[in-house]
Scaffold this motif. Structure first.
Motif, PDB file in Angstrom:
ATOM      1  N   SER A 133      -4.666   2.877  21.761  1.00 30.62           N
ATOM      2  CA  SER A 133      -4.343   3.649  22.957  1.00 30.62           C
ATOM      3  C   SER A 133      -3.419   4.799  22.559  1.00 30.62           C
ATOM      4  O   SER A 133      -2.562   4.631  21.689  1.00 30.62           O
ATOM      5  N   THR A 134      -3.615   5.938  23.186  1.00 30.05           N
ATOM      6  CA  THR A 134      -2.664   7.045  23.064  1.00 30.05           C
ATOM      7  C   THR A 134      -2.161   7.347  24.468  1.00 30.05           C
ATOM      8  O   THR A 134      -2.939   7.351  25.418  1.00 30.05           O
ATOM      9  N   TYR A 135      -0.854   7.579  24.587  1.00 34.70           N
ATOM     10  CA  TYR A 135      -0.263   7.842  25.899  1.00 34.70           C
ATOM     11  C   TYR A 135       1.032   8.636  25.740  1.00 34.70           C
ATOM     12  O   TYR A 135       1.636   8.654  24.668  1.00 34.70           O
TER      13      TYR A 135
ATOM     14  N   ILE B 115       0.903   6.407  19.628  1.00 34.23           N
ATOM     15  CA  ILE B 115      -0.350   5.811  19.181  1.00 34.23           C
ATOM     16  C   ILE B 115      -0.056   4.322  19.064  1.00 34.23           C
ATOM     17  O   ILE B 115       0.968   3.937  18.501  1.00 34.23           O
ATOM     18  N   ASP B 116      -0.917   3.483  19.635  1.00 36.20           N
ATOM     19  CA  ASP B 116      -0.613   2.060  19.747  1.00 36.20           C
ATOM     20  C   ASP B 116      -1.877   1.245  19.504  1.00 36.20           C
ATOM     21  O   ASP B 116      -2.886   1.452  20.177  1.00 36.20           O
ATOM     22  N   ASP B 117      -1.814   0.326  18.546  1.00 37.44           N
ATOM     23  CA  ASP B 117      -2.972  -0.537  18.274  1.00 37.44           C
ATOM     24  C   ASP B 117      -3.006  -1.750  19.195  1.00 37.44           C
ATOM     25  O   ASP B 117      -3.870  -2.608  19.054  1.00 37.44           O
ATOM     26  N   ASN B 118      -2.091  -1.816  20.137  1.00 40.00           N
ATOM     27  CA  ASN B 118      -2.030  -2.906  21.114  1.00 40.00           C
ATOM     28  C   ASN B 118      -1.938  -4.281  20.447  1.00 40.00           C
ATOM     29  O   ASN B 118      -2.338  -5.286  21.018  1.00 40.00           O
ATOM     30  N   GLY B 119      -1.438  -4.327  19.214  1.00 39.11           N
ATOM     31  CA  GLY B 119      -1.311  -5.587  18.484  1.00 39.11           C
ATOM     32  C   GLY B 119      -2.615  -6.128  17.952  1.00 39.11           C
ATOM     33  O   GLY B 119      -2.678  -7.259  17.480  1.00 39.11           O
TER      34      GLY B 119
ATOM     35  N   LEU C 297       0.019  -3.191  11.406  1.00 44.07           N
ATOM     36  CA  LEU C 297       0.211  -2.962  12.838  1.00 44.07           C
ATOM     37  C   LEU C 297       0.783  -1.566  13.026  1.00 44.07           C
ATOM     38  O   LEU C 297       1.517  -1.069  12.173  1.00 44.07           O
ATOM     39  N   LEU C 298       0.473  -0.923  14.158  1.00 47.00           N
ATOM     40  CA  LEU C 298       0.920   0.447  14.362  1.00 47.00           C
ATOM     41  C   LEU C 298       1.245   0.722  15.822  1.00 47.00           C
ATOM     42  O   LEU C 298       0.414   0.511  16.705  1.00 47.00           O
ATOM     43  N   LYS C 299       2.458   1.176  16.047  1.00 45.66           N
ATOM     44  CA  LYS C 299       2.865   1.778  17.312  1.00 45.66           C
ATOM     45  C   LYS C 299       3.977   2.750  16.962  1.00 45.66           C
ATOM     46  O   LYS C 299       5.059   2.357  16.539  1.00 45.66           O
ATOM     47  N   ALA C 300       3.683   4.035  17.135  1.00 44.06           N
ATOM     48  CA  ALA C 300       4.647   5.043  16.728  1.00 44.06           C
ATOM     49  C   ALA C 300       4.507   6.298  17.576  1.00 44.06           C
ATOM     50  O   ALA C 300       3.473   6.546  18.182  1.00 44.06           O
ATOM     51  N   LYS C 301       5.562   7.080  17.566  1.00 46.02           N
ATOM     52  CA  LYS C 301       5.612   8.326  18.329  1.00 46.02           C
ATOM     53  C   LYS C 301       5.260   9.489  17.404  1.00 46.02           C
ATOM     54  O   LYS C 301       5.602   9.481  16.221  1.00 46.02           O
ATOM     55  N   TYR C 302       4.563  10.468  17.965  1.00 46.74           N
ATOM     56  CA  TYR C 302       4.218  11.670  17.211  1.00 46.74           C
ATOM     57  C   TYR C 302       4.247  12.873  18.134  1.00 46.74           C
ATOM     58  O   TYR C 302       4.254  12.743  19.356  1.00 46.74           O
ATOM     59  N   SER C 303       4.246  14.051  17.544  1.00 44.07           N
ATOM     60  CA  SER C 303       4.204  15.311  18.305  1.00 44.07           C
ATOM     61  C   SER C 303       2.814  15.901  18.186  1.00 44.07           C
ATOM     62  O   SER C 303       2.216  15.880  17.110  1.00 44.07           O
ATOM     63  N   ILE C 304       2.312  16.442  19.303  1.00 43.64           N
ATOM     64  CA  ILE C 304       0.974  17.025  19.315  1.00 43.64           C
ATOM     65  C   ILE C 304       1.046  18.478  19.770  1.00 43.64           C
ATOM     66  O   ILE C 304       1.831  18.821  20.649  1.00 43.64           O
ATOM     67  N   ASN C 305       0.245  19.308  19.132  1.00 45.09           N
ATOM     68  CA  ASN C 305       0.112  20.699  19.552  1.00 45.09           C
ATOM     69  C   ASN C 305      -0.882  20.698  20.712  1.00 45.09           C
ATOM     70  O   ASN C 305      -2.068  20.404  20.515  1.00 45.09           O
ATOM     71  N   LEU C 306      -0.421  21.018  21.908  1.00 46.27           N
ATOM     72  CA  LEU C 306      -1.243  20.899  23.107  1.00 46.27           C
ATOM     73  C   LEU C 306      -2.404  21.890  23.154  1.00 46.27           C
ATOM     74  O   LEU C 306      -3.371  21.674  23.864  1.00 46.27           O
ATOM     75  N   SER C 307      -2.351  22.954  22.366  1.00 40.88           N
ATOM     76  CA  SER C 307      -3.455  23.917  22.386  1.00 40.88           C
ATOM     77  C   SER C 307      -4.516  23.613  21.320  1.00 40.88           C
ATOM     78  O   SER C 307      -5.692  23.909  21.512  1.00 40.88           O
TER      79      SER C 307
ATOM     80  N   THR D 203       9.093   7.745  10.609  1.00 41.77           N
ATOM     81  CA  THR D 203       9.183   7.432  12.039  1.00 41.77           C
ATOM     82  C   THR D 203       9.172   5.915  12.210  1.00 41.77           C
ATOM     83  O   THR D 203       8.380   5.237  11.562  1.00 41.77           O
ATOM     84  N   PRO D 204      10.030   5.366  13.067  1.00 38.41           N
ATOM     85  CA  PRO D 204      10.017   3.908  13.264  1.00 38.41           C
ATOM     86  C   PRO D 204       8.649   3.410  13.726  1.00 38.41           C
ATOM     87  O   PRO D 204       8.032   3.987  14.612  1.00 38.41           O
ATOM     88  N   ASN D 205       8.185   2.329  13.091  1.00 31.20           N
ATOM     89  CA  ASN D 205       6.965   1.654  13.514  1.00 31.20           C
ATOM     90  C   ASN D 205       7.401   0.553  14.479  1.00 31.20           C
ATOM     91  O   ASN D 205       7.980  -0.452  14.066  1.00 31.20           O
ATOM     92  N   LEU D 206       7.151   0.742  15.742  1.00 29.59           N
ATOM     93  CA  LEU D 206       7.660  -0.156  16.768  1.00 29.59           C
ATOM     94  C   LEU D 206       6.971  -1.522  16.787  1.00 29.59           C
ATOM     95  O   LEU D 206       7.408  -2.422  17.495  1.00 29.59           O
ATOM     96  N   ARG D 207       5.929  -1.710  15.998  1.00 27.02           N
ATOM     97  CA  ARG D 207       5.252  -3.010  15.893  1.00 27.02           C
ATOM     98  C   ARG D 207       5.725  -3.808  14.673  1.00 27.02           C
ATOM     99  O   ARG D 207       5.366  -4.971  14.531  1.00 27.02           O
ATOM    100  N   GLN D 208       6.476  -3.177  13.771  1.00 24.19           N
ATOM    101  CA  GLN D 208       6.959  -3.873  12.575  1.00 24.19           C
ATOM    102  C   GLN D 208       8.446  -3.580  12.413  1.00 24.19           C
ATOM    103  O   GLN D 208       8.825  -2.443  12.111  1.00 24.19           O
ATOM    104  N   ALA D 209       9.265  -4.592  12.597  1.00 20.22           N
ATOM    105  CA  ALA D 209      10.720  -4.418  12.522  1.00 20.22           C
ATOM    106  C   ALA D 209      11.140  -3.869  11.163  1.00 20.22           C
ATOM    107  O   ALA D 209      10.630  -4.282  10.120  1.00 20.22           O
TER     108      ALA D 209
END
Length: 169
Positions: free
Chosen positions: A60-62, A73-77, A87-97, A107-113
């Motif tokens: 999922s991306t949100y 970006i989140d692999d939902n476990g 496992l992957l859940k992390a924040k990234y920056s996107i160029n909107l154009s 960047t911290p991987n929120l699914r792996q301490a």
């Protein structure tokens, strides 16, 4: 007396109905609007490839709460299935154009301490992919390096989820 009682009941019912219609007014502008990253958000079926092994995982991306050009970006476990991948859940920056994206280094991987990741070469391309069932959909691709496997690059390539049964993995 019976007529008076019926008339009072009719008047009270009329008042109740009048108030119920008046309370349905949303007032003002009820349009909730969207987020800045809504064109890039959604569920994806992504083929994870590393060292000759691959599998499809639903990601999922949100948007973030900042509602700017940052997303998750989140692999939902779901990456724990065999063959095992990170496992992957992390924040990234996107160029909107352009749809290009990347994370900061480490960047911290929120699914792996206590683990970090670095996302590079990220791209979301509108109508550039083909789903499992043959539908034209958005395409996503990016590379991830995990801090617990330095030098090993995971390639992620996939398409947007349609919700059609023939496109599910």
């Amino acid at each position: 007396m019976k007529n008076l009682k019926n008339n009072i009941i009719k008047i009270l019912c009329g008042i109740l109905i009048s108030f119920s219609f008046a309370s349905c007014d949303a007032g003002g502008d009820p349009e909730a609007g969207g987020t800045t990253t809504q064109d890039f958000a959604g569920d994806w079926f992504i083929n994870v490839k590393v060292e000759g092994v691959s599998k499809f995982i639903r990601f999922s991306t949100y948007n973030t709460s900042a509602n700017d050009n940052t997303m998750f970006i989140d692999d939902n476990g779901l990456s724990q299935t065999k063959p095992t991948s990170q496992l992957l859940k992390a924040k990234y920056s996107i160029n909107l154009s352009t749809g290009n994206f990347a994370s900061d280094t480490n960047t911290p991987n929120l699914r792996q301490a206590n683990q970090t990741i670095t996302i590079t070469n990220g791209k979301i391309e509108k109508q550039a992919g083909t789903s499992k069932g043959g539908h034209t959909v958005d395409k996503i691709s990016f590379t991830v390096e995990y801090s617990n496997e330095p030098g090993v690059k995971y390639d992620y390539i996939g398409t947007k989820r349609t919700g059609f049964k023939e496109d599910e993995y």
